[in-house]
Design an enzyme around this catalytic site. Sequence first.
Site, PDB file in Angstrom:
ATOM      1  N   GLY A  20       0.974  -1.111   0.031  1.00  0.00           N
ATOM      2  CA  GLY A  20       0.023   0.088   0.043  1.00  0.00           C
ATOM      3  C   GLY A  20       0.838   1.396   0.055  1.00  0.00           C
ATOM      4  N   ARG A  21       0.304   2.218  -0.661  1.00  0.00           N
ATOM      5  CA  ARG A  21       1.062   3.572  -0.513  1.00  0.00           C
ATOM      6  C   ARG A  21       0.128   4.699  -0.771  1.00  0.00           C
ATOM      7  NH1 ARG A  21       6.336   4.563  -2.425  1.00  0.00           N
ATOM      8  NH2 ARG A  21       6.512   2.597  -3.465  1.00  0.00           N
ATOM      9  N   GLY A  22       0.400   5.741   0.191  1.00  0.00           N
ATOM     10  CA  GLY A  22      -0.201   6.827   0.319  1.00  0.00           C
ATOM     11  C   GLY A  22       0.429   8.270   0.492  1.00  0.00           C
ATOM     12  N   GLY A  23      -0.176   9.293   0.684  1.00  0.00           N
ATOM     13  CA  GLY A  23       0.243  10.576   0.970  1.00  0.00           C
ATOM     14  C   GLY A  23       1.424  10.599   2.169  1.00  0.00           C
ATOM     15  N   MET A  24       1.089   9.502   3.343  1.00  0.00           N
ATOM     16  CA  MET A  24       1.850   9.671   4.344  1.00  0.00           C
ATOM     17  C   MET A  24       3.049   8.415   4.520  1.00  0.00           C
ATOM     18  SD  MET A  24       0.413  12.172   6.501  1.00  0.00           S
ATOM     19  CE  MET A  24       1.041  11.638   7.889  1.00  0.00           C
ATOM     20  N   VAL A  27       3.308   1.018   3.082  1.00  0.00           N
ATOM     21  CA  VAL A  27       2.978   0.045   3.816  1.00  0.00           C
ATOM     22  C   VAL A  27       3.759  -1.157   3.466  1.00  0.00           C
ATOM     23  CG1 VAL A  27       1.640  -1.491   5.233  1.00  0.00           C
ATOM     24  CG2 VAL A  27       0.886   0.850   4.926  1.00  0.00           C
ATOM     25  N   LYS A  42       4.553   0.175   8.395  1.00  0.00           N
ATOM     26  CA  LYS A  42       4.270   1.299   7.846  1.00  0.00           C
ATOM     27  C   LYS A  42       5.392   2.291   7.839  1.00  0.00           C
ATOM     28  CE  LYS A  42       1.005   5.152   7.218  1.00  0.00           C
ATOM     29  NZ  LYS A  42      -0.263   5.618   7.357  1.00  0.00           N
ATOM     30  N   ASP A 140      -9.186   9.394   9.180  1.00  0.00           N
ATOM     31  CA  ASP A 140      -9.104   9.008   7.975  1.00  0.00           C
ATOM     32  C   ASP A 140      -9.660   7.855   7.667  1.00  0.00           C
ATOM     33  OD1 ASP A 140      -8.003   9.727   5.352  1.00  0.00           O
ATOM     34  OD2 ASP A 140      -6.281   8.451   5.598  1.00  0.00           O
TER      35      ASP A 140
END
Length: 216
Positions: A20-24, A27, A42, A140
């Site tokens: 998983g990947r996001g702005g923060m 993972v 993470k 979130d």
Amino acid sequence: MEREPGQLVAGRYHLVEIIGRGGMGAVWRARDETLGRDVAVKELVFPPVLGAAERAAFCARTIREARSAARLKHPGIVTIHDVIQQDGLPWIIMEFVTGRSLAEVIESAGPLPPAHVARIGLRILAALRAAHSAGIVHRDVKPANVLLEAGSAAAAGADDAERVVLTDFGIAVLEGDAAITQSGLILGTPAFMAPEQARGLQATERSDLWSLGATL
């Protein structure tokens, strides 16, 4: 610094693959060499607007929030095992949930049947109630942060045996703890964010319920 599969974190966790990947941050699925099990790791990154002092505050806040989330014991909330620092960045070590996110399921299969959506919603609500009872606001809630894990009964066709897990308490707020935030920095996902959050006001339990509604 770009991470590569095979790297060792904290002398213990071998990074296997990004799940998983996001702005923060990202993972990873990793292997805990000490206990011989898979974990989710993470790797958080600093928002680009932060200066040196604000980065230190970000690390402190992340550690504080991981500590608060680790207090939660509920089948619908991902278990946090540890929080560490490496290369000046915080890393959160979590239970590895075998399954897909609700976002991935919707992307591949489209909208789910209403009865299935209702079951998922009730389980997310139960997880949020447990968090709110402990004074923790998630901030979130969105399909990407809801994991669906099918047990043996679910695999045999019993949808109600599916485990629904709320994850990523990385931007949670612990009620009554000292706030360590960057002025003007809004954290969350706009499409699922309550109006007061979008205006930069403090998120509350009601904000999480708004985001749950948007998710459903």
